[in-house]
Write an enzyme that holds these catalytic residues in place. Sequence first.
Site, PDB file in Angstrom:
ATOM      1  N   GLU A 186     -26.474  70.154 -34.393  1.00 16.86           N
ATOM      2  CA  GLU A 186     -25.962  68.825 -34.031  1.00 16.86           C
ATOM      3  C   GLU A 186     -24.915  68.357 -35.035  1.00 16.86           C
ATOM      4  OE1 GLU A 186     -25.885  64.336 -34.175  1.00 16.86           O
ATOM      5  OE2 GLU A 186     -26.495  65.757 -35.723  1.00 16.86           O
ATOM      6  N   ASP A 233     -33.325  60.057 -32.583  1.00 18.42           N
ATOM      7  CA  ASP A 233     -32.476  60.379 -33.732  1.00 18.42           C
ATOM      8  C   ASP A 233     -32.460  59.196 -34.697  1.00 18.42           C
ATOM      9  OD1 ASP A 233     -30.804  61.825 -35.369  1.00 18.42           O
ATOM     10  OD2 ASP A 233     -29.127  61.921 -33.968  1.00 18.42           O
TER      11      ASP A 233
END
Length: 389
Positions: A186, A233
């Site tokens: 990511e 997240d």
Amino acid sequence: MKNLALFCIVSLLTLSAAYSPLSDDTLKGIPDPGDDFNIKDGALLAPILRTRVSGTPGNAAVLQHFVDFFKTTLPEWRLEFQNSSATTPTSKGKKIPFINLIATRDPPGSQIGEVGRLALVAHYDSKLTPTGFIGATDSAAPCAMLLHTARSIDAALTKKWEAVAAEGSSQLEEPKGVQILLLDGEESFHSWTATDSLYGARALAEHWESSFHPPASTYRTPLDSIDLFVLLDLLGSSAPNVPSYFKTTHWAYKKMAAIEHRLRELRLFKSSANHPARVAKRKNKGLRAEGYFLVDSEKSDHDSAFMGGFVEDDHVPFMARGVDILHIIPSPFPRVWHEMTDDGKHLNMDVVEDWTRLVIAFVGEWMELDGFLDFKSARRADYTEKTEL
């Protein structure tokens, strides 16, 4: 186009109607992760609290931790790896490997392409810089939350599906499963761009878009099988402020927000000023105003102030291909974001546990597990197993 629009509306109403609330007793029984979230030696979280840049031994060790967890604790979950590689701005022409882990639990006897799934998602890699960066909120803690969630609902899924079979039912008219996506790559290696970020998510979304199920399947591809993509997240810091980003999934956001309200009313949120342990420590025992994590519960479905594409994250390649996204990320980001202080010591563990409790309840309601979540029996079985060892 009219038929397509009608299909989308019916699908949305079906998903919303299928969502069944948990009882207060079930909410009260949701297990804490306890010592498993200890930042020094906890079985779930501690192994993730290390540097884990994609393509490094630390990254491989964390991936192995996930695999070991599922194979030893949750053998009914099917594990798949999706591999890709790419050069990065810092790799000097060398290709870096990116490995996504997909853990899936579908109803027994399900046919390929016939199960709609709730996807729970977090990335497990850490940022290359600053050197030694851990990324506790980004996203070691969310990964641990998903492991504990899977463990907490596993037995209930088995009981529900066994009950359906015992009744002689034709296995749920609309079979539902759960999928956990632990994504690699990511983080950017140099600076965030469309090509230097989301390496694993981009590869998986592209792969699934072109992986077709058998003809006449209910769901054409694995992407189509995702009923909702819930991305966690930057969770674990104090006083998170999480807005509702997308109008299309505001209904799901409100469902999760309703659970948060109930958990706070039941005084089950450890980070709340009204949790019994906190009230006991202060002179004034009166209740205080709650500071909610999910701050947009009262926002109208017709409100124009949705932040849509404001925050780029692993959801982007999936959203671009039509997947519905529920993005659980604070805005503004935590103060520790991309700082060396984003480590285990700076996690607010009460907040971490509260997020975990909220996610478990959301999944339990989505999968209609009320009446099957016997947490006390699960704890007794776990205790027996440990003592026998």
